[in-house]
Design an enzyme around this catalytic site. Structure first.
Site, mmCIF file in Angstrom:
data_model
loop_
_atom_site.group_PDB
_atom_site.id
_atom_site.type_symbol
_atom_site.label_atom_id
_atom_site.label_comp_id
_atom_site.label_asym_id
_atom_site.label_seq_id
_atom_site.Cartn_x
_atom_site.Cartn_y
_atom_site.Cartn_z
ATOM 1 N N ILE A 90 61.616 44.114 22.334
ATOM 2 C CA ILE A 90 62.912 44.120 23.033
ATOM 3 C C ILE A 90 63.110 45.474 23.721
ATOM 4 O O ILE A 90 63.181 46.509 23.056
ATOM 5 C CB ILE A 90 64.067 43.850 22.037
ATOM 6 C CG1 ILE A 90 63.904 42.451 21.422
ATOM 7 C CG2 ILE A 90 65.435 44.003 22.726
ATOM 8 C CD1 ILE A 90 64.786 42.173 20.229
ATOM 9 N N ASP A 101 46.310 46.125 26.372
ATOM 10 C CA ASP A 101 46.692 44.921 27.106
ATOM 11 C C ASP A 101 45.617 44.612 28.142
ATOM 12 O O ASP A 101 45.639 45.123 29.257
ATOM 13 C CB ASP A 101 48.052 45.139 27.775
ATOM 14 C CG ASP A 101 48.493 43.928 28.592
ATOM 15 O OD1 ASP A 101 47.721 42.950 28.682
ATOM 16 O OD2 ASP A 101 49.607 43.966 29.134
ATOM 17 N N ASP A 136 52.858 50.900 23.946
ATOM 18 C CA ASP A 136 53.141 49.565 24.481
ATOM 19 C C ASP A 136 52.348 49.381 25.782
ATOM 20 O O ASP A 136 52.388 50.234 26.669
ATOM 21 C CB ASP A 136 54.660 49.495 24.754
ATOM 22 C CG ASP A 136 55.159 48.089 25.016
ATOM 23 O OD1 ASP A 136 54.501 47.122 24.581
ATOM 24 O OD2 ASP A 136 56.231 47.961 25.640
ATOM 25 N N HIS A 184 58.760 39.689 31.011
ATOM 26 C CA HIS A 184 59.460 40.974 30.968
ATOM 27 C C HIS A 184 60.651 41.024 31.926
ATOM 28 O O HIS A 184 60.671 40.327 32.931
ATOM 29 C CB HIS A 184 58.483 42.101 31.316
ATOM 30 C CG HIS A 184 57.437 42.295 30.266
ATOM 31 N ND1 HIS A 184 56.136 41.913 30.438
ATOM 32 C CD2 HIS A 184 57.515 42.798 29.013
ATOM 33 C CE1 HIS A 184 55.452 42.179 29.337
ATOM 34 N NE2 HIS A 184 56.260 42.720 28.453
#
Ligand code: G3H
Ligand code: 13P
Ligand code: ZN
Length: 327
Positions: free
Chosen positions: A269, A115, A93, A189
């Site tokens: 989540i 990212d 992530d 976030h």
């Protein structure tokens, strides 16, 4: 170097193909420890949902990457042993560099996110493309991001959203060949997603942008980060037992459900799981001050997390009972 296939993970290709056909979102649940992983395997196994187990850079530092890899593998084996037949991906992530993505791929991850949302557009394309080339040679999936979520994203604090510009998405996806795209449409976030006084004042996420993006990228997997709902039940328990979460609000579940109907294929989540855990631990320790066996309070937190995951899969993501359609 080990292939994720030897560890029993799958990449996200078929999950997203079926998610698009059957209009559900695959859950991306984050883990940092054993009990969170057990809850994800049991929650997704019992609701027959595919799952993407997410490991952030911070989780990797906290729990040790070797430990996490074998914990993940243990999760796959435990699922088999319990008779669950669900596809499980192991995903990095918010990878912030080519080297980190490469290291995770070499280490047995089946999917990575690069990212580059804070980079200048061409630079985001260049690094994403490099990650994709390396990953695809190893049959690993790549998630990329366009647009910046407000709040804290991997040590970068953005005051304002920079919503994804729909005019850029086709060019970005065509040039990078990434497998899924995270977009910024008003989610963020953490536990403080809106500067509002009460729940009723929470604005709608930008469905207009989502619809525009979906029109341009037909049948392509879109990802929503920052999609915790900051469930009031758990915020209240935390505050009742000594916590201080003030004006903590998330994305209402009804909006997330709508997003899956508009074709969002993955929903991330993390915060909701953290809140469940903290609420249960605070409550139990406060009500039973004599307790000092971690299994007592962690077991309780795990049980509550399993229930939350099952409910979200069924009522919000629509991913429950979808695993059997994924080959
Ligand atoms: O998107 C971020 C995730 O919630 C992970 O957070 O960097 O604190 O592990 P973390
Ligand atoms: P939340 O903080 O809303 O749970 O978002 C998690 C996330 O986006 C992980 O990448
Ligand atoms: Zn995220």
């Amino acid at each position: 170097m080990v292939s994720y296939k030897e560890l029993g993970f799958v990449n996200t290709k078929n999950m997203f193909k079926v998610a698009l056909e059957r209009k559900f979102a695959v859950p991306g649940y984050n883990i940092n420890n054993l009990e969170q992983l057990q809850a994800i395997i049991l929650g997704c196994g019992e609701s027959n949902s595919p799952v993407i187990i997410q490991i952030s850079k911070g989780a990797r530092e906290y729990a040790n990457q070797t430990m996490l890899k074998y914990l993940g593998h243990g999760g796959v084996e435990m699922a088999k042993e319990m008779g669950f037949s669900i596809p499980i991906a192991l995903h990095l992530d918010h990878g912030d560099s080519f080297d980190l993505c490469k290291s995770c791929i070499d280490f047995g991850f089946s999917s990575v996110m690069f990212d580059g949302s804070h980079l200048e557009y061409e630079e985001n394309i260049n690094v994403t493309k490099r990650v994709v080339e390396y990953a695809h040679q190893r049959d690993v999936s790549v998630e990329a991001e366009l647009g910046v979520l407000a709040g804290i994203e991997e040590h970068v604090i953005a005051e304002e959203h920079q919503y994804t510009d729909p005019e850029q998405v086709e060019d970005f996806v065509n040039r990078t060949n990434c497998d899924s795209l995270a977009i910024a449409i008003g989610t963020s976030h953490g536990a403080y997603k809106f500067k509002v006084e009460k729940e009723e004042d929470i604005p709608e996420i930008r469905f207009d942008i989502l619809i525009d993006v979906k029109k341009r990228l037909k049948n392509y997997p879109i990802v929503l980060h920052g999609s915790s709902s900051v469930l009031k039940t758990y915020v209240d328990i935390i505050n009742q037992y000594g916590g201080t979460l003030d004006k903590a609000f998330g994305i209402p579940e009804v909006q997330l459900r709508k997003a899956t109907q508009f074709g969002v294929s993955k929903i991330n989540i993390d915060t909701d799981g953290r809140l469940v855990f903290t609420a249960m631990v605070r409550k139990h320790l406060s009500e039973h001050p004599e307790i000092f066996d971690p299994r007592k309070y962690l077991g309780l937190a795990r049980k509550e997390l399993i229930d939350m995951i099952k409910r979200k899969n069924k009522e919000v993501l629509n991913s429950a009972e979808q695993a059997e359609f994924i080959k």
